[in-house]
Design a protein around this motif. Sequence first.
Motif, mmCIF file in Angstrom:
data_model
loop_
_atom_site.group_PDB
_atom_site.id
_atom_site.type_symbol
_atom_site.label_atom_id
_atom_site.label_comp_id
_atom_site.label_asym_id
_atom_site.label_seq_id
_atom_site.Cartn_x
_atom_site.Cartn_y
_atom_site.Cartn_z
ATOM 1 N N ASP A 10 0.833 -1.204 0.000
ATOM 2 C CA ASP A 10 0.000 0.000 0.000
ATOM 3 C C ASP A 10 0.874 1.264 0.000
ATOM 4 O O ASP A 10 0.650 2.201 -0.772
ATOM 5 C CB ASP A 10 -0.886 -0.044 1.243
ATOM 6 C CG ASP A 10 -1.694 1.215 1.438
ATOM 7 O OD1 ASP A 10 -2.866 1.189 1.077
ATOM 8 O OD2 ASP A 10 -1.148 2.216 1.944
ATOM 9 N N ALA A 11 1.891 1.269 0.850
ATOM 10 C CA ALA A 11 2.754 2.453 0.966
ATOM 11 C C ALA A 11 3.492 2.709 -0.341
ATOM 12 O O ALA A 11 3.567 3.840 -0.827
ATOM 13 C CB ALA A 11 3.752 2.259 2.106
ATOM 14 N N GLU A 14 1.223 4.109 -2.999
ATOM 15 C CA GLU A 14 0.898 5.514 -2.757
ATOM 16 C C GLU A 14 2.081 6.429 -3.106
ATOM 17 O O GLU A 14 1.906 7.483 -3.710
ATOM 18 C CB GLU A 14 0.469 5.701 -1.295
ATOM 19 C CG GLU A 14 0.019 7.087 -0.942
ATOM 20 C CD GLU A 14 -1.202 7.577 -1.732
ATOM 21 O OE1 GLU A 14 -1.771 6.782 -2.514
ATOM 22 O OE2 GLU A 14 -1.563 8.748 -1.584
ATOM 23 N N LEU A 15 3.284 5.996 -2.754
ATOM 24 C CA LEU A 15 4.466 6.813 -3.077
ATOM 25 C C LEU A 15 4.636 6.927 -4.593
ATOM 26 O O LEU A 15 4.973 7.983 -5.126
ATOM 27 C CB LEU A 15 5.728 6.207 -2.452
ATOM 28 C CG LEU A 15 5.777 6.152 -0.925
ATOM 29 C CD1 LEU A 15 7.079 5.521 -0.460
ATOM 30 C CD2 LEU A 15 5.636 7.543 -0.326
ATOM 31 N N ASN A 17 2.223 6.624 -6.740
ATOM 32 C CA ASN A 17 1.095 7.434 -7.186
ATOM 33 C C ASN A 17 1.407 8.935 -7.096
ATOM 34 O O ASN A 17 1.124 9.709 -8.008
ATOM 35 C CB ASN A 17 -0.111 7.079 -6.303
ATOM 36 C CG ASN A 17 -1.390 7.721 -6.765
ATOM 37 O OD1 ASN A 17 -1.634 7.832 -7.965
ATOM 38 N ND2 ASN A 17 -2.203 8.164 -5.832
ATOM 39 N N ILE A 18 2.032 9.325 -6.000
ATOM 40 C CA ILE A 18 2.381 10.736 -5.798
ATOM 41 C C ILE A 18 3.418 11.168 -6.845
ATOM 42 O O ILE A 18 3.314 12.224 -7.452
ATOM 43 C CB ILE A 18 2.916 10.966 -4.361
ATOM 44 C CG1 ILE A 18 1.778 10.766 -3.361
ATOM 45 C CG2 ILE A 18 3.527 12.358 -4.213
ATOM 46 C CD1 ILE A 18 2.229 10.721 -1.911
ATOM 47 N N GLY A 21 1.783 11.549 -10.188
ATOM 48 C CA GLY A 21 0.948 12.751 -10.228
ATOM 49 C C GLY A 21 1.773 13.969 -10.594
ATOM 50 O O GLY A 21 1.398 14.780 -11.440
ATOM 51 N N LEU A 22 2.935 14.043 -9.992
ATOM 52 C CA LEU A 22 3.860 15.132 -10.274
ATOM 53 C C LEU A 22 4.345 15.053 -11.725
ATOM 54 O O LEU A 22 4.408 16.056 -12.441
ATOM 55 C CB LEU A 22 5.043 15.014 -9.305
ATOM 56 C CG LEU A 22 6.005 16.160 -9.180
ATOM 57 C CD1 LEU A 22 5.292 17.388 -8.642
ATOM 58 C CD2 LEU A 22 7.148 15.783 -8.236
ATOM 59 N N ALA A 24 2.850 13.612 -14.254
ATOM 60 C CA ALA A 24 1.758 13.906 -15.186
ATOM 61 C C ALA A 24 1.523 15.406 -15.280
ATOM 62 O O ALA A 24 1.212 15.933 -16.353
ATOM 63 C CB ALA A 24 0.480 13.205 -14.741
ATOM 64 N N SER A 25 1.701 16.095 -14.171
ATOM 65 C CA SER A 25 1.521 17.543 -14.187
ATOM 66 C C SER A 25 2.560 18.187 -15.108
ATOM 67 O O SER A 25 2.250 19.076 -15.908
ATOM 68 C CB SER A 25 1.657 18.081 -12.763
ATOM 69 O OG SER A 25 1.648 19.464 -12.764
ATOM 70 N N LEU A 37 -4.424 9.282 -15.593
ATOM 71 C CA LEU A 37 -3.543 8.300 -14.953
ATOM 72 C C LEU A 37 -4.323 7.091 -14.472
ATOM 73 O O LEU A 37 -5.417 7.242 -13.931
ATOM 74 C CB LEU A 37 -2.891 8.928 -13.715
ATOM 75 C CG LEU A 37 -1.863 10.007 -13.933
ATOM 76 C CD1 LEU A 37 -1.469 10.622 -12.604
ATOM 77 C CD2 LEU A 37 -0.642 9.434 -14.625
ATOM 78 N N SER A 38 -3.746 5.919 -14.634
ATOM 79 C CA SER A 38 -4.372 4.727 -14.046
ATOM 80 C C SER A 38 -3.932 4.622 -12.589
ATOM 81 O O SER A 38 -2.997 5.298 -12.164
ATOM 82 C CB SER A 38 -3.933 3.467 -14.793
ATOM 83 O OG SER A 38 -2.610 3.117 -14.436
ATOM 84 N N VAL A 39 -4.622 3.782 -11.854
ATOM 85 C CA VAL A 39 -4.149 3.464 -10.504
ATOM 86 C C VAL A 39 -2.874 2.625 -10.679
ATOM 87 O O VAL A 39 -2.836 1.738 -11.528
ATOM 88 C CB VAL A 39 -5.237 2.668 -9.749
ATOM 89 C CG1 VAL A 39 -4.730 2.200 -8.412
ATOM 90 C CG2 VAL A 39 -6.486 3.510 -9.589
ATOM 91 N N PRO A 40 -1.812 2.923 -9.917
ATOM 92 C CA PRO A 40 -0.576 2.151 -10.114
ATOM 93 C C PRO A 40 -0.719 0.675 -9.725
ATOM 94 O O PRO A 40 -1.491 0.345 -8.826
ATOM 95 C CB PRO A 40 0.418 2.827 -9.157
ATOM 96 C CG PRO A 40 -0.169 4.123 -8.791
ATOM 97 C CD PRO A 40 -1.651 3.973 -8.910
ATOM 98 N N MET B 13 -1.979 3.736 4.046
ATOM 99 C CA MET B 13 -0.928 4.585 4.603
ATOM 100 C C MET B 13 -1.383 6.051 4.645
ATOM 101 O O MET B 13 -1.186 6.734 5.647
ATOM 102 C CB MET B 13 0.357 4.477 3.777
ATOM 103 C CG MET B 13 1.484 5.335 4.348
ATOM 104 S SD MET B 13 2.987 5.328 3.370
ATOM 105 C CE MET B 13 2.525 6.333 1.986
ATOM 106 N N ALA B 84 -2.640 13.360 -5.594
ATOM 107 C CA ALA B 84 -1.328 13.457 -6.224
ATOM 108 C C ALA B 84 -1.461 13.997 -7.646
ATOM 109 O O ALA B 84 -0.478 14.399 -8.250
ATOM 110 C CB ALA B 84 -0.677 12.076 -6.260
ATOM 111 N N GLN B 87 -2.463 18.266 -11.816
ATOM 112 C CA GLN B 87 -2.579 18.975 -13.080
ATOM 113 C C GLN B 87 -3.552 20.149 -12.953
ATOM 114 O O GLN B 87 -4.548 20.062 -12.235
ATOM 115 C CB GLN B 87 -3.082 18.034 -14.169
ATOM 116 C CG GLN B 87 -2.131 16.901 -14.457
ATOM 117 C CD GLN B 87 -2.694 15.953 -15.489
ATOM 118 O OE1 GLN B 87 -2.813 16.301 -16.650
ATOM 119 N NE2 GLN B 87 -3.047 14.754 -15.054
#
Lengths: 198, 117
Positions: A10-11, A14-15, A17-18, A21-22, A24-25, A37-40, B13, B84, B87
Amino acid sequence: MLELSELEHDALTELFNIGMGLAASSLSQMVHEEIKLSVPHIKLTTRDMVVKLLAEETDNSISGIKQYFSGSFNGDALLLFPAHKSMELVRVLMGETLPLDALTEFEQEALSEVGNIILNACLGSLANSLHIEIAYQLPLFVQGGSDDLLDGSSDIILFLWVNFTLMEKDIKGYVVFLLGMDSITQLQQQIAILLREI
Amino acid sequence: MVKTLLIVDDSKMSRMMIKAIVKEYCPDWNIIEAGSGEEALTVVEGKNIDIMTLDLNMPGMDGLTLGIQLQKQYPSAKISLLTANIQDSVRERVDAAGIAFIPKPITEDKIAQFVKE
């Protein structure tokens, strides 16, 4: 075989994913459109399974960027596109007006830059979250089937995978991290430290 | 004043981190957790929710769809999308819905500021 606990899994998701996100921006700013974005997905699996999966997803003709990273743990970060889509991405980046032969010339350079931005955003974010430093080598342009791309990878791999889509252009890409057994253990230790701090 | 906070995130988490920060600043608050949008709609049934932090990118229902639905159910609740996916286009859609936007990673400052506002 080494396993990730549910919370470690899970951790890590999430890491990742973050980081994505950055990334993709940044990519969204370059191509002036939204990136979906898909869920990782994270899986501890065999090299053969990864080769098979990537071949199925890309018709086994891939263009991309591979970047070796090292630090508390080592591995390869890859940004992959089905080969026929990578040229479309280059067209989006370089402008629609360039002739095809000029675009072909730019493919390697443009993908290297995109790869550099995306993979560094992902890895940098992971490093920041874990309070570690990760060094990267220069991105390498790679082309071929999934078997060629994973040449030299260890037999057991931690496979982190997210796919993203440039919505208007229908261009799908994949970000893949590959870590061998020693690095998985190191990464687990870093995640354990992070979780203890919560 | 004792409030009820709803945390929706597919990452355990992340839920743990948000909960730990809120417990520090508002130890008497009630906290309800859900791992998906669908679960959130079930766990809020019959409850008063004052504050919500919703993840955007989740399997199944996304956090913005959930937020818009919960806004109708709890018009006076303070809702934040915690994501996250930073955009500009996403941020604009969240703004347009009248929902607060908090970019991940989760930090003590961001969560504390949101809950104390």
